[in-house]
Design a protein around this motif. Structure first.
Motif, PDB file in Angstrom:
ATOM      1  N   LYS A 191       0.823  -1.208   0.000  1.00  0.00           N
ATOM      2  CA  LYS A 191       0.000   0.000   0.000  1.00  0.00           C
ATOM      3  C   LYS A 191       0.855   1.256   0.000  1.00  0.00           C
ATOM      4  O   LYS A 191       0.544   2.238  -0.686  1.00  0.00           O
ATOM      5  N   SER A 192       1.946   1.230   0.763  1.00  0.00           N
ATOM      6  CA  SER A 192       2.784   2.430   0.886  1.00  0.00           C
ATOM      7  C   SER A 192       3.474   2.780  -0.427  1.00  0.00           C
ATOM      8  O   SER A 192       3.886   3.926  -0.629  1.00  0.00           O
ATOM      9  N   ARG A 193       3.624   1.802  -1.313  1.00  0.00           N
ATOM     10  CA  ARG A 193       4.277   2.052  -2.598  1.00  0.00           C
ATOM     11  C   ARG A 193       3.361   2.803  -3.564  1.00  0.00           C
ATOM     12  O   ARG A 193       3.834   3.353  -4.566  1.00  0.00           O
ATOM     13  N   VAL A 194       2.073   2.802  -3.300  1.00  0.00           N
ATOM     14  CA  VAL A 194       1.125   3.389  -4.246  1.00  0.00           C
ATOM     15  C   VAL A 194       1.114   4.906  -4.082  1.00  0.00           C
ATOM     16  O   VAL A 194       0.429   5.454  -3.221  1.00  0.00           O
ATOM     17  N   ASP A 195       1.918   5.566  -4.910  1.00  0.00           N
ATOM     18  CA  ASP A 195       1.964   7.024  -4.939  1.00  0.00           C
ATOM     19  C   ASP A 195       1.914   7.467  -6.397  1.00  0.00           C
ATOM     20  O   ASP A 195       1.601   6.674  -7.291  1.00  0.00           O
ATOM     21  N   GLY A 196       2.200   8.734  -6.630  1.00  0.00           N
ATOM     22  CA  GLY A 196       2.134   9.238  -7.992  1.00  0.00           C
ATOM     23  C   GLY A 196       3.051   8.510  -8.943  1.00  0.00           C
ATOM     24  O   GLY A 196       2.669   8.210 -10.083  1.00  0.00           O
ATOM     25  N   ASP A 197       4.288   8.212  -8.489  1.00  0.00           N
ATOM     26  CA  ASP A 197       5.224   7.495  -9.355  1.00  0.00           C
ATOM     27  C   ASP A 197       4.721   6.096  -9.675  1.00  0.00           C
ATOM     28  O   ASP A 197       4.901   5.593 -10.793  1.00  0.00           O
ATOM     29  N   TYR A 198       4.103   5.451  -8.709  1.00  0.00           N
ATOM     30  CA  TYR A 198       3.568   4.108  -8.904  1.00  0.00           C
ATOM     31  C   TYR A 198       2.468   4.130  -9.967  1.00  0.00           C
ATOM     32  O   TYR A 198       2.414   3.272 -10.857  1.00  0.00           O
ATOM     33  N   VAL A 199       1.588   5.135  -9.870  1.00  0.00           N
ATOM     34  CA  VAL A 199       0.498   5.251 -10.842  1.00  0.00           C
ATOM     35  C   VAL A 199       1.057   5.534 -12.233  1.00  0.00           C
ATOM     36  O   VAL A 199       0.630   4.934 -13.227  1.00  0.00           O
ATOM     37  N   ARG A 200       2.040   6.431 -12.312  1.00  0.00           N
ATOM     38  CA  ARG A 200       2.634   6.738 -13.617  1.00  0.00           C
ATOM     39  C   ARG A 200       3.332   5.519 -14.205  1.00  0.00           C
ATOM     40  O   ARG A 200       3.305   5.291 -15.422  1.00  0.00           O
TER      41      ARG A 200
END
Length: 470
Positions: free
Chosen positions: A354-363
């Motif tokens: 869950k913690s990995r899901v940020d803007g970079d992850y989405v991109r």
């Protein structure tokens, strides 16, 4: 165990009609984002609502026509965004022809009461499909984005079933639409509470992004089952087996017991505790040395779960965005490490994902999905979709909230469902091989009867699973 009792015959009262927007709407092509256009999502989300008192069909039709003015893409039709020459990646992309053609609306009746249906409601079976009109079409593209059937019951209640294209909406978006429709049913002259934001350009992939390998939730190749150093094709095995649904309700005290297994060393959310517990129970139930699908201790498995990214991006997605605004969090583990640890250690895997899901992850996900060969890695994954926090159970068309809501069918994908009149309770529904159903239910329920035990080896919490079984 699941009941096999089938529903009575369902009788259409008249031919289905098309409900068009009650006012003129824009006519254009709506491009889909890479998150919308995943082949994984080329199906309709099918909801079933059971109401104790029916709403006149004409009222539902009139309010739906008004709702479709704001949600006009749902009255359109999906089509290929290519040039029609049969080649190239563009032909694999979809868009919505916002042409106002209309949603399908069917009316039917069934000789059953609300209470009789409730007695059967824990386990969906194939006979439930008659509660939703089936549009005959050569492919998914031929099915309208919105199909509705209202079935009147002998007691004066009704069942409302909807099929909403997942290419256009995610769970948040479908809930937003259903609440808008219901609001207009109760207040015909009012405006809807949340105006939908249609543009999918806000999720266009951004350059430059350097990715040398697929995103962790996706794959471009099919793993070999015979190679024991890679993941097995559990998904293929499940699809080849007779499956039966298993439905287990976790009350707030049940969920608290799970969370207490993680303290004081770790604080976790209800979702993290229940998702981890379900993942481990699922893997344990599939360990069967007598089967050709048997897992080994070194096999890799994944938990894939939907994460709403509307507020995780910078800038955030616009208010009212109803398209697919989620990505899959991915928690990988070896079978031995997953079932041989205690719950807290396994929860840490989910929290890390869950913690990995940020803007970079989405991109990164958007970039990966630009390659149409990339697909969701289902080979050795349990996919969990959380419906229990979307407000779906609160939909009210004017005669009270539903006595029951859930999916029309059960599948290998796991759903966390709301429980009517039991706030904070969660119903876990997933289909598993018939030979594994009792084991899965045992592992899911067993934590209530036995205390957490620190047992060395693969047995973990004293559940009887030994290293030799792997």
């Amino acid at each position: 165990m699941p009941t096999t009792q089938e529903l009575p015959d369902c009788h259409l009262l008249k031919p289905p009609t098309l409900i068009t927007p009650s006012s003129p709407t824009p006519h254009h092509a709506l491009s889909l984002s890479n998150l919308d256009d995943q082949k994984f999502l080329r199906f309709s989300i099918k909801y079933l609502y059971l109401f104790r008192k029916s709403v006149p069909p004409e009222s539902l039709k009139a309010s739906l026509a008004k709702a479709l003015v704001d949600y006009y893409p749902l009255a359109g039709r999906l089509r290929s965004a290519g040039n029609g020459d049969g080649g190239g990646d563009d032909d694999q992309r979809l868009e919505v022809d916002c042409n106002g053609e209309g949603a399908v609306f069917a009316e039917a009746s069934m000789d059953i009461t609300v209470d009789e249906f409730l007695a059967l409601s824990e386990w969906p079976n194939s006979s439930w499909r008659k509660l939703l009109y089936k549009v005959e079409a050569p492919s998914f593209l031929g099915v309208p984005p919105l199909v509705v059937q209202v079935t009147n019951l002998r007691c004066g209640g009704m069942i409302l079933c909807t099929a909403i294209s997942h290419c256009l909406c995610d769970g948040v978006g479908t809930s937003q639409f259903l609440h808008a429709w219901a609001h207009l049913s109760t207040k015909p002259d009012a405006s809807i509470p949340v105006l939908p934001f249609h543009g999918r350009h806000v999720l266009r992939r951004q350059f430059p992004i350097l990715t040398n390998s697929p995103h962790s939730a996706y794959t471009r190749s099919v793993p070999s089952w015979n190679d024991k150093t890679v993941v097995p094709d559990i998904h293929g095995y499940l699809q080849s087996q007779p499956l039966i649904p298993v439905s287990i309700t976790f009350t707030p005290p049940d969920i608290l017991r799970l969370k207490r297994q993680c303290v004081p060393s770790l604080k976790c959310t209800s979702f993290e505790a229940l998702a981890t517990h379900t993942w481990r129970s699922w893997i344990r139930s599939l360990v069967d040395p007598s089967s050709s699908s048997a897992l080994t201790s070194l096999h890799a498995v994944k938990l894939l779960f939907s994460v709403n990214v509307r507020d995780r991006l910078d800038p955030k997605l616009p208010h009212g965005y109803y398209g697919n605004g989620f990505v899959l969090g991915c928690a990988p583990a070896k079978v031995r490490d997953l079932v041989g640890s205690n719950l807290a250690d396994a929860v840490k895997l989910v929290q890390t994902a869950k913690s990995r899901v940020d803007g970079d992850y989405v991109r990164s996900a958007l970039e990966t999905l630009e390659d149409k060969a990339a697909k969701t890695d289902l080979s050795a994954s349990l996919v969990i979709s959380q419906w229990s926090n979307l407000g779906l159970e609160g939909v009210d068309f004017g005669e009270g909230k539903a006595a029951f809501m859930g999916p029309l069918t059960s599948d290998v994908y796991c759903l966390f469902l709301p429980v009517a009149e039991e706030p904070q309770a969660v119903r876990v529904l997933v289909s598993v091989p018939e030979r594994a159903a009792d084991r899965f239910e045992f592992y899911m329920k067993g934590f209530v009867e036995r205390e957490e035990k620190n047992v060395n080896g693969c047995g973990g919490e004293g559940d009887g699973l030994n290293c030799e079984d792997l």
